[in-house]
Motif scaffolding. Structure first.
Motif, short mmCIF file in Angstrom:
data_model
loop_
_atom_site.label_atom_id
_atom_site.label_comp_id
_atom_site.label_asym_id
_atom_site.label_seq_id
_atom_site.Cartn_x
_atom_site.Cartn_y
_atom_site.Cartn_z
N LYS A 4 6.22 -117.42 15.77
CA LYS A 4 6.18 -116.50 15.05
C LYS A 4 7.91 -115.27 14.94
N SER A 6 9.86 -112.16 16.40
CA SER A 6 9.46 -111.48 17.40
C SER A 6 9.08 -110.58 17.57
N ASN A 9 5.32 -106.80 14.64
CA ASN A 9 3.88 -106.39 15.50
C ASN A 9 3.13 -107.15 14.77
N LYS A 10 1.48 -106.93 14.79
CA LYS A 10 0.13 -107.68 14.69
C LYS A 10 -0.02 -106.86 12.92
N LYS A 11 0.66 -106.01 13.10
CA LYS A 11 0.31 -104.82 11.61
C LYS A 11 1.81 -105.61 10.02
N ASN A 12 2.28 -106.03 10.37
CA ASN A 12 3.54 -106.51 10.11
C ASN A 12 4.47 -105.68 9.80
N GLN A 13 4.59 -104.70 10.77
CA GLN A 13 5.86 -103.51 10.58
C GLN A 13 6.39 -104.56 11.52
N ASN A 15 9.31 -104.07 14.99
CA ASN A 15 8.60 -103.60 15.85
C ASN A 15 10.31 -103.87 17.18
#
Length: 158
Positions: A4, A6, A9-13, A15
């Motif tokens: 994945k 790095s 984030n989990k919301k595809n934003q 990070n």
């Protein structure tokens, strides 16, 4: 297992990776930039440098590359500001038309210095381009690549 990104984030934003829980380790990265200058420019080198109205090309380019390493986190949004232990930039005339730049960066930290080494090599190459373009615009920054990385999760050598 699929790797994945790095910095997402989990919301595809976007990070910035949290390195707070990582151990401080010795880390090192070496990047290389290769330039085609052509015989017309290389013929102007005396004692491994060209003295121009803007100053000595290699010395100026090395200082620019060192500054770039230190400013990498200002240029690349997800890079962490780092306390650099050492920066070494070497420029070598490879043949009658080409130069090679090696940028080595060392730290003791929680994140790697690959981006810093790549940035240093690139800005060194761009500075040489800027200082030599009055002789020829046929200069080509042919390749910038990571040669080696030590420390962290894994080591790498090309």
């Amino acid at each position: 297992m699929k790797k994945k990104f790095s910095h997402i984030n989990k919301k595809n934003q976007p990070n910035m990776v949290n390195v707070g829980n990582k151990a401080v380790t010795k880390r090192k990265a070496i990047a290389k930039a290769t330039l085609f200058l052509g015989k017309e420019i290389v013929a102007n080198f005396t004692d491994n440098d060209i003295i121009t109205k803007k100053g000595p090309v290699f010395q100026t380019a090395i200082v620019a590359g060192i500054q770039a390493v230190k400013k990498t986190s200002d240029l690349i949004p997800m890079c962490h500001p780092l306390s650099i232990n050492g920066i070494s930039i070497n420029i070598d005339i490879v043949d009658q038309e080409h130069l090679e730049i090696l940028c080595t960066v060392d730290i003791e930290g929680k994140t790697g210095v690959e981006m810093e080494a790549l940035t240093g090599a690139t800005v060194t190459a761009l500075t040489i381009y800027d200082m030599c373009k009055s002789i020829s615009q046929k200069i080509i920054i042919k390749e910038v690549k990571l040669l080696e990385k030590k420390g962290g999760k894994s080591d790498y050598k090309s």
